[in-house]
Write a protein that holds these residues in place. Structure first.
Motif, PDB file in Angstrom:
ATOM      1  N   LEU A  85       0.864  -1.177   0.000  1.00 27.46           N
ATOM      2  CA  LEU A  85       0.000   0.000   0.000  1.00 27.46           C
ATOM      3  C   LEU A  85       0.904   1.231   0.000  1.00 27.46           C
ATOM      4  O   LEU A  85       1.780   1.376   0.854  1.00 27.46           O
ATOM      5  N   LEU A  86       0.705   2.103  -0.969  1.00 28.94           N
ATOM      6  CA  LEU A  86       1.517   3.316  -1.050  1.00 28.94           C
ATOM      7  C   LEU A  86       0.839   4.424  -0.239  1.00 28.94           C
ATOM      8  O   LEU A  86      -0.360   4.672  -0.395  1.00 28.94           O
ATOM      9  N   VAL A  87       1.621   5.087   0.604  1.00 29.86           N
ATOM     10  CA  VAL A  87       1.068   6.024   1.582  1.00 29.86           C
ATOM     11  C   VAL A  87       1.789   7.367   1.492  1.00 29.86           C
ATOM     12  O   VAL A  87       3.015   7.418   1.529  1.00 29.86           O
ATOM     13  N   ASP A  88       1.021   8.471   1.375  1.00 31.75           N
ATOM     14  CA  ASP A  88       1.629   9.802   1.479  1.00 31.75           C
ATOM     15  C   ASP A  88       1.354  10.369   2.868  1.00 31.75           C
ATOM     16  O   ASP A  88       0.672   9.740   3.680  1.00 31.75           O
ATOM     17  N   TYR A  89       1.875  11.555   3.142  1.00 34.77           N
ATOM     18  CA  TYR A  89       1.768  12.105   4.502  1.00 34.77           C
ATOM     19  C   TYR A  89       0.312  12.317   4.926  1.00 34.77           C
ATOM     20  O   TYR A  89      -0.037  12.115   6.098  1.00 34.77           O
ATOM     21  N   ASP A  90      -0.530  12.730   3.997  1.00 34.38           N
ATOM     22  CA  ASP A  90      -1.934  12.954   4.354  1.00 34.38           C
ATOM     23  C   ASP A  90      -2.662  11.638   4.599  1.00 34.38           C
ATOM     24  O   ASP A  90      -3.597  11.576   5.401  1.00 34.38           O
ATOM     25  N   ASP A  91      -2.220  10.574   3.921  1.00 33.58           N
ATOM     26  CA  ASP A  91      -2.802   9.255   4.177  1.00 33.58           C
ATOM     27  C   ASP A  91      -2.571   8.827   5.616  1.00 33.58           C
ATOM     28  O   ASP A  91      -3.398   8.123   6.202  1.00 33.58           O
ATOM     29  N   MET A  92      -1.439   9.225   6.189  1.00 34.95           N
ATOM     30  CA  MET A  92      -1.167   8.881   7.589  1.00 34.95           C
ATOM     31  C   MET A  92      -2.306   9.367   8.487  1.00 34.95           C
ATOM     32  O   MET A  92      -2.764   8.648   9.384  1.00 34.95           O
ATOM     33  N   LEU A  93      -2.744  10.604   8.244  1.00 30.44           N
ATOM     34  CA  LEU A  93      -3.824  11.176   9.047  1.00 30.44           C
ATOM     35  C   LEU A  93      -5.132  10.423   8.823  1.00 30.44           C
ATOM     36  O   LEU A  93      -5.852  10.087   9.774  1.00 30.44           O
ATOM     37  N   VAL A  94      -5.449  10.174   7.552  1.00 31.49           N
ATOM     38  CA  VAL A  94      -6.707   9.507   7.210  1.00 31.49           C
ATOM     39  C   VAL A  94      -6.732   8.093   7.791  1.00 31.49           C
ATOM     40  O   VAL A  94      -7.726   7.661   8.393  1.00 31.49           O
ATOM     41  N   ILE A  95      -5.622   7.353   7.615  1.00 32.59           N
ATOM     42  CA  ILE A  95      -5.572   5.970   8.114  1.00 32.59           C
ATOM     43  C   ILE A  95      -5.504   5.951   9.637  1.00 32.59           C
ATOM     44  O   ILE A  95      -6.106   5.096  10.289  1.00 32.59           O
ATOM     45  N   GLY A  96      -4.782   6.931  10.225  1.00 35.37           N
ATOM     46  CA  GLY A  96      -4.738   7.023  11.685  1.00 35.37           C
ATOM     47  C   GLY A  96      -6.121   7.239  12.277  1.00 35.37           C
ATOM     48  O   GLY A  96      -6.492   6.630  13.295  1.00 35.37           O
ATOM     49  N   ASN A  97      -6.911   8.109  11.645  1.00 32.15           N
ATOM     50  CA  ASN A  97      -8.284   8.358  12.089  1.00 32.15           C
ATOM     51  C   ASN A  97      -9.145   7.105  11.905  1.00 32.15           C
ATOM     52  O   ASN A  97      -9.947   6.742  12.775  1.00 32.15           O
ATOM     53  N   ARG A  98      -8.960   6.429  10.768  1.00 32.37           N
ATOM     54  CA  ARG A  98      -9.695   5.200  10.497  1.00 32.37           C
ATOM     55  C   ARG A  98      -9.360   4.117  11.523  1.00 32.37           C
ATOM     56  O   ARG A  98     -10.209   3.337  11.956  1.00 32.37           O
TER      57      ARG A  98
END
Length: 759
Positions: free
Chosen positions: A215-228
């Motif tokens: 899974l490729l992750v950018d910095y904003d994905d960290m926030l989205v996945i962290g919230n999820r």
């Protein structure tokens, strides 16, 4: 806990550190249970209060340091808080309290969530080397970096290369959507100057899920996945809710919706949350910050206490008073009244120059008289303003530190185009040079004609070959001959005149108009770059001099980073200046169209837009960086066209001098917007009108008029750097060794400005 224990805590810290909290600061320290919104005005001792609150929890309430989570907006803020905590409470290691950024917390949540779900992942952010930037798209080995992926998706969709401005716009668009938690079916409703931005983002998200074994992750994905992670894993939610008993967030006016959502879930069990913010300093809504969340704080935390830290310890009374009245222009804010017990200093100075060209010279001359350069800041809205300042300050040998210098200016396609035209001035026999600029000039050379021209290898003029050997339209020969003659004359022109000729006679600006219409570029920004190039070219004799000057300034910009924490003037955008303070602050380019911009000025349903309120906040942030002296600089003309003084300047003038001509528009708050007074019309002495000659250095009778006969080893004295020894000299540059190191200075600037004399 006894009252004596609490009193002893405050008295001990007063004796040890000299820290004496005011009543509201004390209340903020003592209010440890439940939710607290601490509204901290500029210079109100926010960080000191936060650190004292953490220390109080540990030393008086007996909370173990590891049970406290302090979340900040940036790495610099987290580090500052750690260092401050170590100084205040040396008996408790800073590492024992969990200071981190919101991204660091989200990364921790994401990593554990993906591990539990057996998902392999890879970060696709970071720097990209130049080689990778130039590589083509490989279907079998796709590039696993955010910008490379987006670059190739853009090219596949538009059949064109993405510019750096478009890349920045596109990445901001993607970040905004993720931070706002906007669902996919609403992506197209978000404005973006990049065409098909929503489609590109859709392809980008699909690519990250499917084009790699990870899974490729950018910095904003960290926030989205962290919230999820906290929403979907009860086990993980329970673990982190029980990890911390007290949570504190700093700079919360800069926090996005997804970041607020993470914090909400984290504190839901105990509700012990302290949010430190200032809604009046929220200047990042374009990056998805949510100032409205603060205004609706009681909706989320109904029992929350709200405290207002309104005492300013930084600035003089007149600066605080005027800034406090100015920010009341905004309606969507908590009603606060910033005040100070500091003494009054000189009034805010408003300088109205006749022409933009005088601005850099004017501020450089002011700064030349100041010894403590580290206590001086020059603030501006747009990064492009820094290039003209840098050019002028370097010519005068004034050291500066550029806080957020953007080297992309020197690789911008506009600059490359101008250099491309200049290369054609030296030879019109190389079709590959014409190929790079043929769509951006008069002559209307088609791609088909260009392809035919490239096949002709007879070492003749490209214009003659087009006329004689390539099928052209009836109207083209005359235009092509005119182009040929113009290029031939270009070589002998001074660089400033050459750029003006390229813009007008060779049709470059008309080509930019077409590009802006087709690709959605902002013309204001592009014209600004051309204007800056003309400023750099001013006073240079040859096109070679201009090319060398650009290379030199690029090196100067990079080197200026080393001047941090030295005796150097700070150049900064208004956005990057937040959190800083200086004895003297100059805010430049205060004209209508820059701050506020034309976009800021647009009304929504007859009401002042959120963009205008943010522009007001941005100007307020700039004003409150100054401790003792604040100067606002406007001008009446730019590039031969009349411009209007910023309405913010007129508002400050009226607040400072109620006898001045009153503003014309009034908000319901009772604080007015301003009459747009043309620069040069003074009111009650609050404005100093500048004559052109005022921008130049006063005569120094001892200054060198020539370096003739001055040999290496001669002892010299510089107006800024003091005594030094001449090391080397040529027609253009002089090298002098000062106590602070060797400086390369422009000979012409040293002589014209009277900067150097014999010691």
């Amino acid at each position: 806990m006894t009252k004596a224990t609490t009193t002893n805590f405050f008295e001990r810290k007063k004796d040890e550190l000299g820290v004496q909290l005011n009543e509201v600061q004390r209340q903020a320290v003592l209010h440890t249970e439940g939710a607290l919104l601490l509204l901290a005005s500029p210079g109100s001792g926010k960080t000191t209060t936060i650190i004292m609150r953490i220390g109080y929890l540990i030393e008086v309430k007996g909370v173990h340091p590891s049970r406290i989570k302090a979340v900040t907006f940036s790495k610099a803020s987290a580090q500052d808080m750690k260092e401050r905590f170590s100084r205040f409470f040396p008996d408790h290691p800073a590492g024992s309290v969990d200071f981190s950024t919101i991204h660091s917390l989200a990364f921790e949540l994401m990593r554990e969530f993906l591990r539990r779900n057996r998902v392999s992942w890879q970060i696709i952010e970071g720097s990209v080397d130049n080689e990778s930037e130039g590589e083509g798209f490989d279907e079998d080995n796709p590039p696993l970096h955010k910008k490379l992926i987006l670059r190739d998706l853009y090219k596949r969709i538009h059949n064109d290369n993405i510019t750096e401005e478009q890349m920045e716009e596109l990445t901001t668009f993607i970040s905004y959507i993720k931070n706002k938690l906007i669902p996919e079916d609403q992506w197209t409703s978000v404005n973006c100057d990049v065409k098909e931005a929503a489609l590109i983002m859709k392809e980008y998200e699909a690519f990250k899920r499917t084009r790699s074994d990870k899974l490729l992750v950018d910095y904003d994905d960290m926030l989205v996945i962290g919230n999820r992670a906290l929403a979907e894993s009860n086990e993980l939610l329970w673990k982190y809710q029980n990890k911390y008993d007290y949570v504190l967030t700093d700079e919360s006016q800069d926090t996005s919706m997804v970041q607020h959502a993470i914090i909400e879930k984290l504190v839901k069990r105990h509700g012990c949350l302290c949010v430190v913010a200032d809604d009046d300093q929220s200047i990042y809504t374009w990056r998805a910050a949510e100032p409205q969340y603060l205004l609706d704080f009681k909706n989320v935390y109904p029992d929350a206490a709200i405290l207002k830290m309104e005492q300013n310890y930084r600035s003089s009374k007149n600066i605080v008073s005027i800034a406090n009245q100015f920010i009341k222009r905004n309606k969507n804010r908590y009603d606060k009244n910033m005040f100070t017990r500091n003494s009054t200093s000189r009034p805010i100075r408003i300088k109205s120059l006749a022409d933009y060209k005088q601005q850099a010279k004017y501020v450089a001359e002011k700064v030349l008289r100041i010894e403590e350069l580290r206590e001086v800041a020059l603030l501006y809205r747009n990064n492009s303003s820094s290039i003209t300042l840098m050019n002028e300050f370097e010519r005068r040998g004034i050291p500066f530190y550029m806080k957020d210098g953007d080297n992309r200016f020197f690789s911008h396609w506009i600059l490359e185009d101008i250099l491309g035209f200049m290369r054609m001035a030296y030879t019109d026999k190389r079709p590959e040079l014409l190929e790079k600029i043929h769509t951006k000039m008069s002559g209307y050379i088609s791609k088909t004609q260009m392809a035919a021209l490239l096949r002709i290898q007879n070492n003749e003029s490209v214009f003659d070959n087009l006329i004689n050997h390539v099928p052209v339209q009836d109207y083209q020969p005359k235009q092509l001959l005119e182009c040929k003659e113009t290029f031939q004359s270009l070589k002998e022109m001074q660089p400033r005149k050459a750029i003006r000729t390229i813009r007008n006679k060779l049709g470059y600006e008309r080509a930019l108009d077409r590009m802006c219409e087709r690709l959605g570029f902002r013309k204001e920004s592009l014209i600004g770059i051309l204007n800056t190039l003309e400023d750099i070219a001013d006073g240079l004799e040859t096109l070679e001099d201009f090319a060398k000057r650009l290379k030199y300034l690029e090196a100067v910009m990079k080197a200026s980073k080393k001047n941090k924490n030295t005796n150097a003037v700070t150049f900064s955008t208004l956005h990057s200046a937040k959190g800083l303070e200086f004895e003297r602050v100059y805010i430049i380019d205060l004209i209508d169209g820059i701050i506020p911009s034309s976009e800021d000025n647009k009304k929504v349903d007859g009401e002042v837009s959120e963009q205008m309120e943010e522009a007001v906040r941005l100007f307020y942030v700039g004003m409150t960086r100054a401790k003792q002296q604040l100067e606002l600089i406007a001008y009446g003309k730019r590039d031969g066209e009349e411009v209007k003084e910023s309405e913010f300047v007129a508002a400050v003038r009226y607040i400072q001098d109620p006898n001045a001509e009153p503003p014309v528009q009034q908000h319901s708050s009772g604080v007015t917007t301003s009459q747009r007074r043309p620069p040069g019309t003074a009111a009650s002495g609050s404005v100093t009108i500048s004559k052109p000659e005022e921008a130049f250095v006063p005569a120094n009778p001892n200054a060198l008029k020539s370096f003739k006969g001055i040999a290496p080893g001669t002892q010299l004295k510089h107006r800024v750097f003091g005594s030094g020894e001449l090391i080397a000299i040529n027609a253009e540059m002089v090298d002098i060794r000062f106590t602070t190191g060797v400086r390369k200075l422009a000979v012409s600037a040293c002589l014209q400005l009277g900067l150097i004399e014999l010691n």
